[in-house]
Design a protein around this motif. Structure first.
Motif, PDB file in Angstrom:
ATOM      1  N   MET A   1      17.375  56.667  23.954  1.00 24.13           N
ATOM      2  CA  MET A   1      18.488  56.149  24.732  1.00 24.13           C
ATOM      3  C   MET A   1      19.630  57.172  24.825  1.00 24.13           C
ATOM      4  SD  MET A   1      17.508  53.227  25.887  1.00 24.13           S
ATOM      5  CE  MET A   1      15.916  54.075  26.007  1.00 24.13           C
ATOM      6  N   ALA A   2      19.884  57.881  23.735  1.00 19.54           N
ATOM      7  CA  ALA A   2      20.933  58.893  23.742  1.00 19.54           C
ATOM      8  C   ALA A   2      20.627  60.002  24.746  1.00 19.54           C
ATOM      9  CB  ALA A   2      21.104  59.482  22.350  1.00 19.54           C
ATOM     10  N   SER A   3      19.347  60.258  24.979  1.00 19.74           N
ATOM     11  CA  SER A   3      18.973  61.300  25.929  1.00 19.74           C
ATOM     12  C   SER A   3      19.227  60.893  27.376  1.00 19.74           C
ATOM     13  CB  SER A   3      17.491  61.661  25.751  1.00 19.74           C
ATOM     14  OG  SER A   3      16.650  60.632  26.258  1.00 19.74           O
ATOM     15  N   LEU A   4      19.452  59.600  27.613  1.00 20.36           N
ATOM     16  CA  LEU A   4      19.620  59.089  28.971  1.00 20.36           C
ATOM     17  C   LEU A   4      21.067  58.881  29.372  1.00 20.36           C
ATOM     18  CD1 LEU A   4      16.742  56.429  29.032  1.00 20.36           C
ATOM     19  CD2 LEU A   4      16.702  58.763  29.935  1.00 20.36           C
ATOM     20  N   GLY A   5      21.996  59.012  28.412  1.00 22.83           N
ATOM     21  CA  GLY A   5      23.403  58.786  28.702  1.00 22.83           C
ATOM     22  C   GLY A   5      24.052  57.988  27.601  1.00 22.83           C
ATOM     23  N   THR A   6      25.211  57.415  27.894  1.00 21.92           N
ATOM     24  CA  THR A   6      25.877  56.546  26.928  1.00 21.92           C
ATOM     25  C   THR A   6      25.187  55.190  26.939  1.00 21.92           C
ATOM     26  OG1 THR A   6      27.967  57.664  27.380  1.00 21.92           O
ATOM     27  CG2 THR A   6      28.082  55.567  26.199  1.00 21.92           C
ATOM     28  N   ALA A   7      24.929  54.648  25.756  1.00 19.92           N
ATOM     29  CA  ALA A   7      24.215  53.377  25.660  1.00 19.92           C
ATOM     30  C   ALA A   7      25.085  52.326  24.977  1.00 19.92           C
ATOM     31  CB  ALA A   7      22.911  53.550  24.883  1.00 19.92           C
ATOM     32  N   LEU A   8      25.203  51.175  25.607  1.00 18.68           N
ATOM     33  CA  LEU A   8      25.755  49.999  24.964  1.00 18.68           C
ATOM     34  C   LEU A   8      24.552  49.251  24.398  1.00 18.68           C
ATOM     35  CD1 LEU A   8      28.217  48.120  24.417  1.00 18.68           C
ATOM     36  CD2 LEU A   8      27.682  46.998  26.588  1.00 18.68           C
ATOM     37  N   ILE A   9      24.345  49.374  23.086  1.00 17.64           N
ATOM     38  CA  ILE A   9      23.132  48.871  22.441  1.00 17.64           C
ATOM     39  C   ILE A   9      23.390  47.452  21.961  1.00 17.64           C
ATOM     40  CG2 ILE A   9      21.428  49.283  20.622  1.00 17.64           C
ATOM     41  CD1 ILE A   9      22.407  52.225  20.631  1.00 17.64           C
ATOM     42  N   GLU A  10      22.741  46.497  22.586  1.00 15.98           N
ATOM     43  CA  GLU A  10      23.036  45.102  22.262  1.00 15.98           C
ATOM     44  C   GLU A  10      22.008  44.509  21.305  1.00 15.98           C
ATOM     45  OE1 GLU A  10      25.627  43.751  22.307  1.00 15.98           O
ATOM     46  OE2 GLU A  10      26.732  45.037  23.655  1.00 15.98           O
ATOM     47  N   ASP A  11      22.270  43.288  20.882  1.00 16.67           N
ATOM     48  CA  ASP A  11      21.575  42.742  19.708  1.00 16.67           C
ATOM     49  C   ASP A  11      21.643  41.227  19.739  1.00 16.67           C
ATOM     50  OD1 ASP A  11      20.695  42.265  17.004  1.00 16.67           O
ATOM     51  OD2 ASP A  11      22.781  42.306  16.355  1.00 16.67           O
ATOM     52  N   VAL A  12      20.821  40.603  20.557  1.00 14.04           N
ATOM     53  CA  VAL A  12      20.801  39.141  20.611  1.00 14.04           C
ATOM     54  C   VAL A  12      19.525  38.628  19.965  1.00 14.04           C
ATOM     55  CG1 VAL A  12      22.260  39.013  22.658  1.00 14.04           C
ATOM     56  CG2 VAL A  12      19.762  39.131  22.929  1.00 14.04           C
ATOM     57  N   SER A  13      19.589  37.413  19.459  1.00 10.97           N
ATOM     58  CA  SER A  13      18.414  36.775  18.877  1.00 10.97           C
ATOM     59  C   SER A  13      18.214  35.412  19.501  1.00 10.97           C
ATOM     60  CB  SER A  13      18.569  36.621  17.355  1.00 10.97           C
ATOM     61  OG  SER A  13      18.408  37.856  16.703  1.00 10.97           O
ATOM     62  N   VAL A  14      16.948  35.047  19.688  1.00  8.54           N
ATOM     63  CA  VAL A  14      16.595  33.723  20.208  1.00  8.54           C
ATOM     64  C   VAL A  14      15.443  33.177  19.368  1.00  8.54           C
ATOM     65  CG1 VAL A  14      17.329  34.239  22.573  1.00  8.54           C
ATOM     66  CG2 VAL A  14      14.958  34.698  21.887  1.00  8.54           C
ATOM     67  N   PRO A  15      15.192  31.875  19.427  1.00 10.99           N
ATOM     68  CA  PRO A  15      13.986  31.355  18.771  1.00 10.99           C
ATOM     69  C   PRO A  15      12.762  32.111  19.281  1.00 10.99           C
ATOM     70  CG  PRO A  15      15.405  29.554  19.460  1.00 10.99           C
ATOM     71  CD  PRO A  15      15.992  30.807  20.051  1.00 10.99           C
ATOM     72  N   ARG A  16      11.805  32.347  18.416  1.00 16.08           N
ATOM     73  CA  ARG A  16      10.676  33.198  18.794  1.00 16.08           C
ATOM     74  C   ARG A  16       9.897  32.663  19.997  1.00 16.08           C
ATOM     75  NH1 ARG A  16       8.818  33.932  12.594  1.00 16.08           N
ATOM     76  NH2 ARG A  16       9.580  31.779  12.620  1.00 16.08           N
ATOM     77  N   SER A  17       9.836  31.356  20.125  1.00 17.94           N
ATOM     78  CA  SER A  17       9.131  30.783  21.278  1.00 17.94           C
ATOM     79  C   SER A  17       9.881  31.034  22.582  1.00 17.94           C
ATOM     80  CB  SER A  17       8.941  29.278  21.078  1.00 17.94           C
ATOM     81  OG  SER A  17      10.202  28.625  20.966  1.00 17.94           O
ATOM     82  N   ALA A  18      11.175  31.383  22.490  1.00 16.87           N
ATOM     83  CA  ALA A  18      11.991  31.621  23.680  1.00 16.87           C
ATOM     84  C   ALA A  18      12.005  33.087  24.096  1.00 16.87           C
ATOM     85  CB  ALA A  18      13.433  31.145  23.436  1.00 16.87           C
ATOM     86  N   MET A  19      11.232  33.931  23.424  1.00 17.50           N
ATOM     87  CA  MET A  19      11.218  35.352  23.768  1.00 17.50           C
ATOM     88  C   MET A  19      10.818  35.597  25.227  1.00 17.50           C
ATOM     89  SD  MET A  19      11.694  37.834  21.225  1.00 17.50           S
ATOM     90  CE  MET A  19      10.357  38.986  21.413  1.00 17.50           C
ATOM     91  N   PRO A  20       9.743  34.990  25.729  1.00 19.40           N
ATOM     92  CA  PRO A  20       9.411  35.233  27.140  1.00 19.40           C
ATOM     93  C   PRO A  20      10.548  34.831  28.077  1.00 19.40           C
ATOM     94  CG  PRO A  20       7.542  34.248  25.993  1.00 19.40           C
ATOM     95  CD  PRO A  20       8.708  34.172  25.056  1.00 19.40           C
ATOM     96  N   ALA A  21      11.183  33.704  27.796  1.00 20.58           N
ATOM     97  CA  ALA A  21      12.289  33.255  28.648  1.00 20.58           C
ATOM     98  C   ALA A  21      13.462  34.225  28.585  1.00 20.58           C
ATOM     99  CB  ALA A  21      12.734  31.853  28.221  1.00 20.58           C
ATOM    100  N   MET A  22      13.718  34.831  27.413  1.00 20.51           N
ATOM    101  CA  MET A  22      14.820  35.787  27.297  1.00 20.51           C
ATOM    102  C   MET A  22      14.502  37.047  28.088  1.00 20.51           C
ATOM    103  SD  MET A  22      17.865  35.983  26.093  1.00 20.51           S
ATOM    104  CE  MET A  22      18.879  37.303  26.791  1.00 20.51           C
ATOM    105  N   PHE A  23      13.265  37.476  28.079  1.00 20.19           N
ATOM    106  CA  PHE A  23      12.913  38.633  28.913  1.00 20.19           C
ATOM    107  C   PHE A  23      13.022  38.296  30.394  1.00 20.19           C
ATOM    108  CE2 PHE A  23      11.122  40.604  25.073  1.00 20.19           C
ATOM    109  CZ  PHE A  23      11.556  41.910  25.264  1.00 20.19           C
ATOM    110  N   ASP A  24      12.747  37.051  30.767  1.00 19.85           N
ATOM    111  CA  ASP A  24      12.982  36.632  32.149  1.00 19.85           C
ATOM    112  C   ASP A  24      14.461  36.757  32.499  1.00 19.85           C
ATOM    113  OD1 ASP A  24      10.306  36.034  32.525  1.00 19.85           O
ATOM    114  OD2 ASP A  24      10.555  33.870  32.238  1.00 19.85           O
ATOM    115  N   GLU A  25      15.320  36.365  31.570  1.00 17.58           N
ATOM    116  CA  GLU A  25      16.768  36.456  31.801  1.00 17.58           C
ATOM    117  C   GLU A  25      17.205  37.916  31.939  1.00 17.58           C
ATOM    118  OE1 GLU A  25      19.263  33.892  32.127  1.00 17.58           O
ATOM    119  OE2 GLU A  25      17.338  32.981  32.654  1.00 17.58           O
ATOM    120  N   ILE A  26      16.645  38.790  31.125  1.00 16.29           N
ATOM    121  CA  ILE A  26      16.990  40.214  31.236  1.00 16.29           C
ATOM    122  C   ILE A  26      16.571  40.748  32.598  1.00 16.29           C
ATOM    123  CG2 ILE A  26      16.484  42.525  30.319  1.00 16.29           C
ATOM    124  CD1 ILE A  26      16.250  41.167  27.541  1.00 16.29           C
ATOM    125  N   ALA A  27      15.372  40.373  33.069  1.00 15.15           N
ATOM    126  CA  ALA A  27      14.909  40.803  34.398  1.00 15.15           C
ATOM    127  C   ALA A  27      15.845  40.285  35.489  1.00 15.15           C
ATOM    128  CB  ALA A  27      13.485  40.325  34.637  1.00 15.15           C
TER     129      ALA A  27
END
Length: 454
Positions: A325-351
Motif C-alpha cells: 500500500m505504501a508503494s501506491l501512495g498515502t493510505a488511510l488504513i481502516e479496521d472494521v469488524s463484522v460478525p463472520r457470517s456478515a463478511m460477504p455482505a461487508m464486501f458487497d458494501e465495500i464494492a
C-alpha cells in the motif's frame, strides 16, 4: 524553571530534543501527523524514569503522549506542539519466564517477534500475532488491544494478559491483575487498561499468559477464487463447519495484485481473490483436508502444503500488505469488524462504496474473525474530503451489519468523530468520566479517543 529544564535536570541525557527525532514522533504508520512539534522525547529506561516524567508533567500541567515503536495505524501515539513524548522503546527486558505457570513478566518495549524467539527456548509462546510482529511492541499491543492473524483460534491481546503495571498521571505505580489463571477481586482494571490507547496511564510492565508450543504439522492452504465475494462466502462456510483454523486471511484482487507487484511475483489472475489458511495441532492434516474440500465446493482452486518454509512464504504475501500500500501512495488504513457470517455482505458494501465514490479500496481481512482492513489510497499528506465521506459510509455500513469501528487498531485521532455513533451518547460520556478518574488534569494523550470532534 521551564518544563524542558526540569526534565533535563531530572533525567539528563534521556531527554532528546533533536529536530529529526521530534519530527519523527509527530507521526505513526497511519500516514497522519500531529500539528506542531513536541517539546521533547524522554527515552525512559526504568519505571522510575517514567514516574519522574509524569510527576513533572503533572506539576507543570504538560500533556504527555506515550509512544513505543510508532507503528500504530490510528494516530494515537502522534505528538504535537508542546507535548512530552514518553518513549518506552528502551524498556525491553524480560523479567521472568515461568513455563510451569505459563506466564512471563516483561517490559513494554520488547517486540512481539523478539519475545517469542526468547520464549521458544522455554517451549512456550505468546499468541498475539499482528502482521507487524517484527516491529510492534508488547506495550503497543496492550495500548491498542491488538489482534492479528491468530485471533480466531488463540484470541486477542486481552485474552493473553494477566496483569499490567501502570504509572498514573501523577506518577503513582499500580500493579493491576494477577499471576493466577483465575482472579475476580474487585473491578477488572487490567481489561480496562488494555485498548485504552494511553489515556489512562503508562504501561510499564505486563504479566503475560503463555501457551505451550503447539505439536503437530502446520498445514498451509492457499486457495484462489474468481472474486472476493466467493472467497468471503467460502471463509464463512469454513467457520460454520466447526473446523478451527489457526489462521485464515483473505486478500481481495486489488490488494493481491499490489503485493505481487511489490514482491516481484507473477501477476495473479485479474479479479481473483485469495484465502491463505493454516491449521496446527495434532489434527492439523485432517482439518486441512476438510477445509480444502469446503473451499473447492465454493469455487476455490486449492493447494495444500505441509512444508513450513513454503507455508511461511505464502503468509509473507499477506504480511507484505502495508509495504504494498505504501508503494501506491498515502493510505488511510481502516479496521472494521463484522460478525463472520456478515463478511460477504461487508464486501458487497465495500464494492458499493467503490462505485459510489469512484475509488479502488484494496482490502484484506482476518477472515477467521471478521476483521477487515480496507485501504483508501490518495496522493499527498492530507486525506481528501471525498475519502473521508467514503470512510464515513464504510463505518456506518459495518455498524449496521452488527459490527464495530475498529477491531484492533484503536480509535486514536482518526476515528474519534464516530465513537459516539457506535457507543451512544450515554456510554460515550461515561467512558470520558472514567478516563477523568485516572487522569483528572487531562494530560494523558489529550485529543485522542474521547475528543468530541476531529
Amino acid at each position: 524553571m521551564s518544563v524542558l529544564a526540569q526534565l533535563t535536570a531530572a533525567l539528563g541525557d534521556l531527554v532528546d530534543t533533536r529536530a529529526a527525532a521530534l519530527e519523527e514522533a509527530r507521526a505513526d504508520r497511519s500516514g497522519h501527523a500531529a500539528e506542531g512539534r513536541p517539546l521533547a522525547i524522554v527515552h525512559a529506561e526504568t519505571v522510575a524514569h517514567v514516574q519522574e516524567t509524569m510527576r513533572i508533567a503533572t506539576a507543570t500541567r504538560t500533556p504527555v503522549v506515550v509512544r513505543g515503536a510508532g507503528t500504530g495505524l490510528a494516530g494515537a501515539a502522534n505528538a504535537g506542539e508542546g507535548e512530552i513524548v514518553l518513549s518506552t522503546a528502551r524498556m525491553t527486558a524480560v523479567l521472568e519466564v515461568r513455563p510451569d505457570d505459563l506466564l512471563a513478566v516483561v517490559e513494554p518495549g520488547i517486540l512481539n517477534a523478539d519475545l517469542n524467539r526468547l520464549l521458544a527456548e522455554h517451549g512456550v509462546w505468546w499468541a498475539p500475532d499482528p502482521a507487524s510482529r517484527e516491529i510492534s511492541t508488547v506495550g503497543g499491543n496492550i495500548a491498542t488491544g491488538a489482534g492479528g492473524l491468530l485471533c480466531a483460534k488463540y484470541g486477542v491481546v486481552r485474552d493473553a494478559v494477566l496483569g499490567v503495571d501502570l504509572v498514573l498521571a501523577d506518577g503513582r505505580l499500580l500493579h493491576l491483575g494477577h499471576r493466577s489463571v483465575k482472579g475476580v477481586t474487585g473491578l477488572d482494571l487490567t481489561s480496562l487498561v488494555i485498548g485504552s490507547e494511553g489515556t489512562l496511564g503508562v504501561v510499564v510492565g505486563a504479566t503475560l499468559k503463555l501457551r505451550r508450543r503447539v505439536v503437530g504439522t502446520v498445514c498451509t492452504i492457499a486457495a484462489t477464487f474468481p472474486d472476493v465475494r466467493s472467497a468471503a462466502t467460502a471463509s464463512a462456510a469454513v467457520t460454520a463447519s466447526g473446523v478451527q483454523p489457526a489462521i485464515m486471511e483473505l486478500m481481495d484482487a486489488a490488494s493481491l495484485a499490489a503485493v505481487h507487484t511489490v514482491l516481484d511475483l507473477p501477476a495473479p489472475t485479474p479479479g481473483a481473490a485469495q484465502l491463505t489458511i493454516q491449521t496446527d495441532g495434532p489434527a492439523s492434516e485432517t482439518e486441512a483436508d476438510a477445509i480444502a474440500e469446503i473451499l473447492r465446493v465454493h469455487q476455490g482452486t486449492v493447494a495444500v502444503t505441509h512444508d513450513p518454509v513454503e507455508g511461511e512464504r505464502l503468509l509473507a504475501i499477506r504480511r507484505s500488505m502495508h509495504q504494498a500500500m505504501a508503494s501506491l501512495g498515502t493510505a488511510l488504513i481502516e479496521d472494521v469488524s463484522v460478525p463472520r457470517s456478515a463478511m460477504p455482505a461487508m464486501f458487497d458494501e465495500i464494492a458499493r462504496i467503490e462505485r459510489q465514490y469512484g475509488l479502488t479500496i484494496p482490502t484484506v481481512a482476518h477472515a477467521g474473525d471478521g476483521n477487515l482492513h480496507p485501504n483508501f489510497l490518495f496522493a499527498g499528506a492530507e486525506t481528501p474530503a471525498h475519502v473521508w465521506q467514503a470512510a464515513d459510509d464504510l463505518f456506518r455500513a459495518a455498524i449496521a451489519l452488527g459490527g464495530t469501528l475498529t477491531g484492533e487498531h484503536g480509535i486514536g485521532t482518526l476515528k474519534r468523530r464516530w465513537l459516539a455513533d457506535e457507543l451512544g451518547d450515554d456510554q460515550w460520556e461515561l467512558q470520558r468520566q472514567i478516563a477523568r478518574v485516572f487522569d483528572p488534569l487531562g494530560i494523558l494523550n489529550p485529543g485522542k479517543v474521547f475528543a468530541p470532534d476531529a
